[in-house]
Structure formats: C-alpha cells, structure tokens
Design an enzyme around this catalytic site. Sequence first.
Site, PDB file in Angstrom:
ATOM      1  N   ASP A 146       0.359  -1.061   0.231  1.00 24.15           N
ATOM      2  CA  ASP A 146       0.236   0.110  -0.129  1.00 24.15           C
ATOM      3  C   ASP A 146       0.962   0.989   0.048  1.00 24.15           C
ATOM      4  O   ASP A 146       1.783   1.789   0.567  1.00 24.15           O
ATOM      5  CB  ASP A 146      -0.937  -0.370   1.515  1.00 24.15           C
ATOM      6  CG  ASP A 146      -2.373   0.576   0.971  1.00 24.15           C
ATOM      7  OD1 ASP A 146      -1.829   1.744   0.051  1.00 24.15           O
ATOM      8  OD2 ASP A 146      -3.069   0.821   1.792  1.00 24.15           O
ATOM      9  N   ASP A 163      -3.106   3.057  -5.725  1.00 23.39           N
ATOM     10  CA  ASP A 163      -2.543   2.453  -4.621  1.00 23.39           C
ATOM     11  C   ASP A 163      -2.151   1.279  -3.871  1.00 23.39           C
ATOM     12  O   ASP A 163      -1.418   1.343  -2.897  1.00 23.39           O
ATOM     13  CB  ASP A 163      -2.513   3.465  -4.453  1.00 23.39           C
ATOM     14  CG  ASP A 163      -3.519   3.727  -2.913  1.00 23.39           C
ATOM     15  OD1 ASP A 163      -4.416   2.942  -3.139  1.00 23.39           O
ATOM     16  OD2 ASP A 163      -2.927   4.836  -2.292  1.00 23.39           O
ATOM     17  N   GLU A 164      -2.366   0.344  -4.310  1.00 24.99           N
ATOM     18  CA  GLU A 164      -2.531  -1.442  -3.576  1.00 24.99           C
ATOM     19  C   GLU A 164      -2.823  -2.160  -4.514  1.00 24.99           C
ATOM     20  O   GLU A 164      -3.548  -2.320  -5.193  1.00 24.99           O
ATOM     21  CB  GLU A 164      -3.289  -1.165  -2.338  1.00 24.99           C
ATOM     22  CG  GLU A 164      -4.764  -1.163  -2.370  1.00 24.99           C
ATOM     23  CD  GLU A 164      -5.970  -1.095  -1.246  1.00 24.99           C
ATOM     24  OE1 GLU A 164      -5.285  -1.634  -0.547  1.00 24.99           O
ATOM     25  OE2 GLU A 164      -6.417  -0.179  -1.436  1.00 24.99           O
TER      26      GLU A 164
END
Length: 390
Positions: free
Chosen positions: A8, A104-105
């Site tokens: 993350d 974003d992860e």
Amino acid sequence: MACFIHADLDAFYASVEQLDHPEYLGKPVIVGGLPDDRRSVVSTASYEARKFGVHSAMPIAQAVKLCPQGIYLRGNMGHYREVSEKIMTLFGDFSPEVQQLSIDEAFLDIAGTEGLFGPPEALAQKLKVRVRKETGLTVSVGIAGNKYVAKIASGMSKPDGLYRIAPGGEEAFMRSLPVANIWGAGEKTREIFRKYGLKTCDDIYRLSLETLSSIFGDASGVFLYRAVRGEAAAAFDGERGSHSMSAERTFAYDLYDNFTMESVLLNLCEGLMWRLLEEKWRSRTVSLKIRYKDFTTESAQETFGNPVTTLNGLYDRLVALFRKKYRAGKGVRLLGAGLMNLEWAGLPQQAELFDKEDEKERLLEKVILGINQKFPDAALRRFRSRLGEP
DNA sequence: TCTGGGGTCCTAGGACCC
DNA sequence: TCTGGGGTCCTAGGACCC
C-alpha cells in the site's frame, strides 16, 4: 503454505506531488481542491498535513481552517495513474499473481517464491527498496496467510512499514485489536458496536454467528464472524460479479434550471459513451442520480430490452428518467449518470440488432466523441444543436 | 465545516413464472 | 375460496472502500 503480501503506497497522491515538486517536500500537501473550491474534499493529505488533523474525505474548507499554510492542489489523476501502472508492473517482478485493489494498493500471492527471494520479509524488503529506488515513493507492506489479515497488517505498519503476522497467528492477532481496525466496518457499523458496547475484536469473537447475524444482517454477520477470527474475506477473492460505470458532478452552486441540468446530463453521457466504446462494454440499464441541496439523494434506473448503442439513445433514456424523477423547483447540487450490468461487447455483434441508420449514427458519434476528448466545448455545442435544443 | 468521484456489494420489496 | 414456495429479474436506497 499460503502467503500474501498487501502493498500500500503511503499518502500516494500527495507523495507523487512532493516528488514532482521538491519544494513541497517536508510541507503539508493536501490534494483534492484549492482553498477556495466550494464543496471539495480532501483526497489525500501528506503526513505533514495529517499532523494538523487533516485527513481524507474532510471538506477542503475545514482543512484550510486546520492548516492554513498547507499547499492545496486539485491533483492530476492521469499522472497518478501512470505512476501507479509503473509500480504495479514492478510488483509483477515479485509475484506472478498481482491483484490490484485500487490505484495505490495490491495483493501479491508469494507462496512458493522463497527460492527466488528468500523468506517473505526479505522479499518485502527488496520490494520496498525497488519501489523507493525507481519511483522515490514509500510503500507499507503487510504479510499474512490470507489477504484480509495482510491488509490489516499493512495498515498498521504505515508509513513505510513492514509487518508480518506469523503463520497460524492470524486469529490471535485479530482478537488483540480494537474494532476500529476492522476493514469493512464503517461509521454506521461502528455506531452499532458502540450501542452494544463492543470495543475490541475479542468482544465480537465471543458472540455467536446467530447473534451477529441478527444484529448486523446475514452477510455482515458472517463477515464479522470471520474477520475477528482472522479468516479470509470473500470480498477479496473470486471473480468480480457485475460491472458498472458512472459519472457524476457536484456543482459549486445549486442548479434550478432544466436546460442547464439537461446540458450537464448530456455531458455526462458523452463521457460514459466514450468509455463504453473504448472499453468495449455493453449495457441495457441506465441509471440517474440526483442529490438535492439538502443532500437527500434519489436515484432511478431502467432496464431496456436493447442495449445502449448511441449517445443519442443514452441521452434520451437518461433525460426521460430525469423528467420523471426531478422535483421541479428543488435546488440540485449533484447530477449523476450510470450504466449498470455491463457485459463484454468485444464479440462480433449480431447484425440484426442494429439497423443501417443506427450503424451510421454510431460511426459518426464515435468520431465526434473522439474529438470531444480534445475540444470538449466545441463538441458539446455541436451535439446540443443536433439534438434540436435551443 | 456541511458532506468528491468512481466503484462494489447488500437488502427489501414487487412482478412474474412454474 | 380467500391464497404455497422457489427462482429470477428488477428497482431504490444504503454501507463501505480508496
């Protein structure tokens, strides 16, 4: 032995901005809107900004009060997507199975990679170093026997952390946490936790599945029962069900005028139609969303016998819904449009679905929608006149 | 200080069919 | 004569996530 990493990126949008603008480094950066933007909210706050109490989803106006010296930016999604793609590709060097969860992860299935990278912590360390070296960004990593617990672990290691739950330790780990750590239980559910005096995951652990289901409903009951036992969440597994796409716009000032609102709907339809063609989806269900000035939100949807094939067709269906649903005279702060139950349309179509005129119109529209990506205003005017509006 | 935008999943009720 | 039970599709609204 099953082993998953959840990776993350830390304060992703704000961190990208700090890299692109070194003068922002070490300063409170708030991505989401400029200080004077009405009705904007914080998308991401840098860790420097969080010290002032600024956090995601907070109205910009409130952030400005807490942190007047902050650097406020609207953000550049296209650029963030580019950076994201680069990092997701990099993740692919560490695992053949990368499941991207959001911009974003991602989860990495790292079972059986020991021969290449060593134990999970060593792999995670190498991954962190590479992300830092190649992009300048920091990433927080959780490692556990299933995706759900790995995600909780990464959240607890932020920023720039690495947290591994030893195999078999998932249940004890979850039971040691306060309910605030449960992913998937938001404000409403936390309210119910308070009402029943449930403070820790262990408090929930002590309740039977029947009790949990009667309080939270069947699906949430099962979800919580499994979550506090450190068991895998169904939400992260299996193939996704139905797809949808939507577009919406919140106005700085409420709208009252039908012509203006229908212009907005046309604009939203253009964006949707462009994506529908680009991504080769097909849909028979059109949805409308209206949020009034008092924040009450209404929606309407209709499923048709035939799929949407033209911008004109989509707009007609949406406006019909709007004229049925809109309570004339009420101020409108948001309008939205959507296409639900998307099906893959990449296969050759049965010709009889479309008559010749329809086909001609589709080709023309596709060209104009393409132009619209570059010259939005010109294309809008042209369509309005074609649709016979004043 | 009023509350973005783009998604997914769940619930409850109604229509309709066998 | 006073009303079953299951399955599927659809609609409106909500909760939640990043």
